[in-house]
Scaffold this motif. Structure first.
Motif, short mmCIF file in Angstrom:
data_model
loop_
_atom_site.label_atom_id
_atom_site.label_comp_id
_atom_site.label_asym_id
_atom_site.label_seq_id
_atom_site.Cartn_x
_atom_site.Cartn_y
_atom_site.Cartn_z
N THR A 282 0.88 -1.18 0.07
CA THR A 282 0.01 -0.12 0.12
C THR A 282 0.80 1.09 0.08
N MET A 283 1.89 1.07 0.82
CA MET A 283 3.01 2.27 0.89
C MET A 283 3.51 2.42 -0.40
N MET A 284 3.91 1.44 -1.10
CA MET A 284 4.53 1.42 -2.53
C MET A 284 3.56 2.19 -3.42
N ALA A 285 2.17 1.80 -3.29
CA ALA A 285 1.55 2.11 -4.39
C ALA A 285 1.05 3.73 -4.28
N ILE A 286 1.26 4.35 -3.22
CA ILE A 286 1.00 5.84 -2.93
C ILE A 286 2.47 6.45 -3.44
N GLU B 286 4.37 6.52 -7.57
CA GLU B 286 4.15 7.71 -8.52
C GLU B 286 5.12 8.68 -8.28
N GLN B 287 5.21 9.16 -6.98
CA GLN B 287 5.72 10.25 -6.68
C GLN B 287 7.52 9.94 -6.89
N ALA B 288 7.81 8.90 -6.92
CA ALA B 288 9.10 8.56 -7.02
C ALA B 288 9.34 8.65 -8.59
N ARG B 289 8.60 8.13 -9.28
CA ARG B 289 8.63 8.04 -10.89
C ARG B 289 8.76 9.51 -11.35
N GLN B 290 7.84 10.54 -10.94
CA GLN B 290 7.80 11.84 -11.37
C GLN B 290 9.29 12.31 -11.14
N PHE C 111 11.73 2.85 -7.56
CA PHE C 111 11.33 2.45 -6.22
C PHE C 111 10.86 1.26 -6.17
N ARG C 112 11.20 0.19 -5.60
CA ARG C 112 10.76 -1.19 -5.22
C ARG C 112 10.72 -1.52 -3.89
N PHE C 113 10.20 -2.57 -3.58
CA PHE C 113 10.05 -2.89 -2.48
C PHE C 113 10.75 -4.80 -2.20
N GLU C 114 11.74 -4.78 -1.43
CA GLU C 114 12.19 -6.13 -1.40
C GLU C 114 12.18 -6.44 0.17
N SER C 115 11.80 -7.64 0.27
CA SER C 115 11.53 -8.26 1.62
C SER C 115 12.68 -9.34 2.08
N GLN D 215 2.22 2.02 9.19
CA GLN D 215 2.35 2.80 7.70
C GLN D 215 2.69 4.36 7.80
N GLN D 216 2.25 4.96 8.99
CA GLN D 216 2.44 6.34 9.12
C GLN D 216 4.02 6.38 9.42
N ILE D 217 4.68 5.47 10.13
CA ILE D 217 6.10 5.67 10.46
C ILE D 217 6.90 5.23 8.99
N MET D 218 6.37 4.12 8.23
CA MET D 218 7.10 4.15 7.03
C MET D 218 7.16 5.21 5.83
#
Length: 325
Positions: free
Chosen positions: A281-285, A288-292, A297-301, A317-320
């Motif tokens: 969810t954090m990535m979804a938000i 787009e800002q990173a692309r602009q 921007f990618r997520f690795e676990s 999520q707020q902390i992230m």
């Protein structure tokens, strides 16, 4: 030179005791009395000078304290142990509209307190101290008698009927015998502070409404789109939009609910949530800002990252967001 002679005259002077012994007994007594009186007089003069200096220093100190009280910007009100006003400085006169001579030695501070407020505090103190506290002066000093001082907000009612919010500090004055000889109250007008707090709360309420309204619209449209036939990729994007909107709506409710913030009532929950879903969810938000900005921007676990954890998903999520953004 030769023939010169040195003549030396030696005389013996009698000691005081020898002189006294040569005098008649009556004169000896009078002389001793004069010596004693002279010594006492010198000691008395020195003691009187020290006493005069001490009185002058005390008078100067009292005058200095009096000048401080009379010139203080805050309202200073003193009472005797029974609550009768003994001091009402010019700042108190300006604040409440009463003249010092109308109150000193005649009335208690209850004259300018809100009766309903005093009654309510009497009930609270009766439960807290486990003894009956009658509405009146004792309400202001019941805790001060044991703690020595207390500060709390009160409402003063001026002579013209207007109301003023004050922060009142009451202190007990103790004498050398360990008994309370007076109570000293210092009141500061906090009406402007209260007005500012009210304006701030109103501003927060307005902002809250302005933010919640468009967020509700976004959530409503997202729910409508969920009912439409969408391809796999579009449905995934819609899912992320819904998740992000719900999370943002939850944050807005907590951050902008000023009453909860002031009262310290923002609650943390402890319940299981899917860690990967929250990160996506954090990535979804954020993607787009990173692309602009031309950023990847990618997520690795980590392989051992648990899928389900317990905690407050919204706070996580707020902390992230704070860390990534």
């Amino acid at each position: 030179g030769d023939g010169d002679k040195l003549r030396v005259r030696i005389e013996a002077f009698p000691r005081k005791a020898d002189v006294l012994e040569t005098l008649p007994a009556r004169l000896q007594g009078l002389l001793m009395l004069a010596i004693v009186l002279g010594s006492f007089g010198a000691w008395f003069d020195q003691s009187r000078r020290r006493s005069t200096i001490a009185r002058e220093q005390l008078r100067d100190s009292e005058a200095f304290r009096g000048a401080l009280i009379q010139g203080a910007g805050a309202a200073v009100i003193a009472t005797d142990p029974d609550g009768v006003i003994t001091l009402f400085n010019p700042a108190a006169e300006a604040l409440l509209g009463y003249r010092s001579e109308d109150l000193v030695g005649k009335l208690t501070p209850a004259i300018f307190h809100d009766p309903s407020e005093v009654e309510a505090q009497a009930l609270i103190l009766s439960k807290e101290l486990d003894r009956p506290i009658e509405p009146g002066f004792e309400v202001f000093v019941a805790k001060v008698r044991t703690t020595g001082d207390e500060t709390r907000e009160w409402t003063y009612i001026c002579k013209d009927g207007s109301r003023i919010a004050v922060l009142l500090s009451v202190t007990a004055i103790w004498n050398d015998a360990g008994q309370i000889s007076a109570f000293l109250g210092v009141a500061r007008d906090i009406s402007q502070l209260k007005a500012a707090e009210k304006a701030r709360a109103q501003f927060i309420a307005n902002i809250s409404h302005e933010l919640r309204t468009p967020l509700n619209a976004v959530l409503g449209y997202a729910r409508l789109l969920e009912q439409a036939p969408l391809a796999g990729e579009d449905r995934e994007r819609l899912k992320r939009l819904s998740q992000a909107s719900n999370m943002l709506f939850s944050l807005v409710n907590d951050v902008l609910d000023w009453s909860k913030i002031e009262a310290g009532e923002i609650e943390f929950v402890n319940e299981p949530f899917n860690l990967a879903d929250r990160c996506e969810t954090m990535m979804a938000i954020m993607e787009e800002q990173a692309r602009q900005k031309g950023l990847a921007f990618r997520f690795e676990s980590a392989p051992d990252l648990p899928l389900s954890v317990s905690g407050d998903a919204t706070r996580f999520q707020q902390i992230m967001f704070n860390l990534v953004g």
